[in-house]
Design a protein around this motif. Sequence first.
Motif, PDB file in Angstrom:
ATOM      1  N   ASP A  91      -0.538  -5.177 -10.682  1.00 57.79           N
ATOM      2  CA  ASP A  91      -0.415  -5.237  -9.272  1.00 57.79           C
ATOM      3  C   ASP A  91      -0.036  -6.847  -8.936  1.00 57.79           C
ATOM      4  N   SER A 108       3.097  -5.866  -3.413  1.00 56.74           N
ATOM      5  CA  SER A 108       3.234  -6.235  -1.989  1.00 56.74           C
ATOM      6  C   SER A 108       4.359  -7.672  -1.920  1.00 56.74           C
ATOM      7  N   ARG A 151       0.844  -1.304   0.101  1.00 58.76           N
ATOM      8  CA  ARG A 151       0.078   0.106  -0.221  1.00 58.76           C
ATOM      9  C   ARG A 151       0.943   1.236   0.042  1.00 58.76           C
ATOM     10  N   LYS A 186       3.737 -11.119  -0.029  1.00 53.10           N
ATOM     11  CA  LYS A 186       3.212 -12.568  -0.496  1.00 53.10           C
ATOM     12  C   LYS A 186       4.286 -13.260  -1.466  1.00 53.10           C
TER      13      LYS A 186
HETATM   14  N1  F0G Z   1      -2.565  -5.790  -3.619  1.00 53.82           N
HETATM   15  C1  F0G Z   1      -3.067  -6.887  -3.459  1.00 53.82           C
HETATM   16  C2  F0G Z   1      -3.375  -7.875  -4.577  1.00 53.82           C
HETATM   17  C3  F0G Z   1      -3.156  -7.326  -1.972  1.00 53.82           C
HETATM   18  O1  F0G Z   1      -3.641  -8.656  -1.841  1.00 53.82           O
HETATM   19  C4  F0G Z   1      -2.686  -6.548  -0.995  1.00 53.82           C
HETATM   20  C5  F0G Z   1      -2.530  -7.088   0.334  1.00 53.82           C
HETATM   21  C6  F0G Z   1      -1.913  -5.536  -1.372  1.00 53.82           C
HETATM   22  C7  F0G Z   1      -2.035  -5.007  -2.548  1.00 53.82           C
HETATM   23  C8  F0G Z   1      -1.550  -4.368  -0.258  1.00 53.82           C
HETATM   24  O2  F0G Z   1      -0.223  -4.782   0.255  1.00 53.82           O
HETATM   25  O3  F0G Z   1      -0.727  -5.441   2.763  1.00 53.82           O
HETATM   26  O4  F0G Z   1       1.557  -5.157   1.568  1.00 53.82           O
HETATM   27  O5  F0G Z   1       0.225  -3.202   1.895  1.00 53.82           O
HETATM   28  N2  F0G Z   1      -3.313  -8.302   0.609  1.00 53.82           N
HETATM   29  C9  F0G Z   1      -3.369  -8.729   1.983  1.00 53.82           C
HETATM   30  C10 F0G Z   1      -4.521  -9.660   2.058  1.00 53.82           C
HETATM   31  C11 F0G Z   1      -3.433  -7.646   3.177  1.00 53.82           C
HETATM   32  O6  F0G Z   1      -4.749 -10.349   3.253  1.00 53.82           O
HETATM   33  O7  F0G Z   1      -5.018 -10.212   0.921  1.00 53.82           O
HETATM   34  P1  F0G Z   1       0.271  -4.651   1.687  1.00 53.82           P
END
Ligand code: F0G
Length: 459
Positions: free
Chosen positions: A214, A254, A100, A257
Amino acid sequence: MKTIIEPFRIKSVEPIRMTTPEERRHLIREAGYNPFRLRAEHVLIDLLTDSGTGAMSTHQWAGIMEGDESYAGARSFFRFEETVRLIFGHRHVIPTHQGRASERLLCHAVVKPGHVVPGNTHFDTTRANLEASGAEAVDLVIAEGRDIDCLHPFKGNIDLEALETCLTQVGRERVPFVLITVTNNSGGGQPVSMENLRGARAICDRFAVPLLLDAARFAENAYFIKLREPGWEDASPREIARAMFALTDGALMSMKKDAFGNIGGLISLNSDEWAEQIRTALILTEGFPTYGGLAGRDLEALAIGLEEILEEDYLRYRIASTAYVGRHLDAAGVPVLKPFGGHAIYLDGRRFCDHLGNEQLPGWSLSVALYEHTGVRACEIGNVMFGRPDASGAWHWPPLDLVRLAIPRRVYTQSHMDYVIEGIDELHRARRKIGGLRFVHRPTTLPHFTATFAPHDAR
Ligand code: F0G
């Protein structure tokens, strides 16, 4: 041999604590029936998220000791930059502390009030950052992607016709970029095909609009392409990932992951102008451009993680072990979203709890019952997260009320998953006993994190 085993052995263990159903009923009541408010030590198997919860390898831990903590120009940055560039292929590599932060920096630099940003399905923080910059975030996933039972192999695809119409109607001056999320997390962890990315590229070229990814789960997406898209069966995950990124002008990621990071993020871009604006803003909030809010040791661990995530043995195990959970639940008659996603299995809260109405929050009530029954923590993505009352107080519910079982990377074994499957099967057989919940306190923004609840019939 049919059995797909965990392609690692365990060198360091972290005990998890057993609790009794009585203890858990007490703990969740104390937490206002909100699993986010539980202490993690009271959770047996934590499937709240796959973000930042992965296990690092011995190589990554060794890399931690090699981290160069120099303020500017650290060796760890150059290792990170080189690794990213070899996979992503863009000119500029900018580290950030998480996904984010990348979104906020990009939005700050290039998104203006009145802009429109089309995508397949924007993740909620992405949408929030776009909207905070005054833009409209438009989700254009294909119709099959909204159908919980449809077996389309690439349910994360963007609807190319709708994208073209959107760009024609809005006009290229008001579209700073198109953003496609791989895999499509908010749509059930579903992949996007190479053909669809090519189609999106051609449309973006016609309108002279940049195409960004993304890329939080890019390696899982690459492996799905290998498994499902004709012509890619003999390519390596790395070759597929490179081909995906070669169709783009940049990516946000991010790294919590698909880089095996406990923290970390990335902006990878071709545009010199955007990179300059982003680096200037980054210095105000994240730090110097060669560390971007991370320690040198984090950059080392992330560079190694990016290499490991593309190993075929790992990805084969990852996709097969997630599908294992889905297949067994499906065989037991539990309603699950299909095909199975890369990082998570999603239960259909409304069908699971078909004795509960929307106002009794079926998905959320299921996640609470799951904790009480098994000690497993899952995350509702449905009525509580997206339901909204209008000015008259009438509720508007989202199309789907899901419960996500997100599987942390390299953390749990197959017997942990057998326990999860058995517990959900038992709960499903006794589903009519699951009581509904109602809001006691509901914050207006991102209510799921802090809201509190009570049994629906207890006034
Ligand atoms: N984009 C995607 C596709 C995500 O799944 C996430 C975060 C973010 C951006 C933001 O990234 O958390 O590093 O700031 N997903 C987590 C989830 C929180 O539980 O799906 P981040």
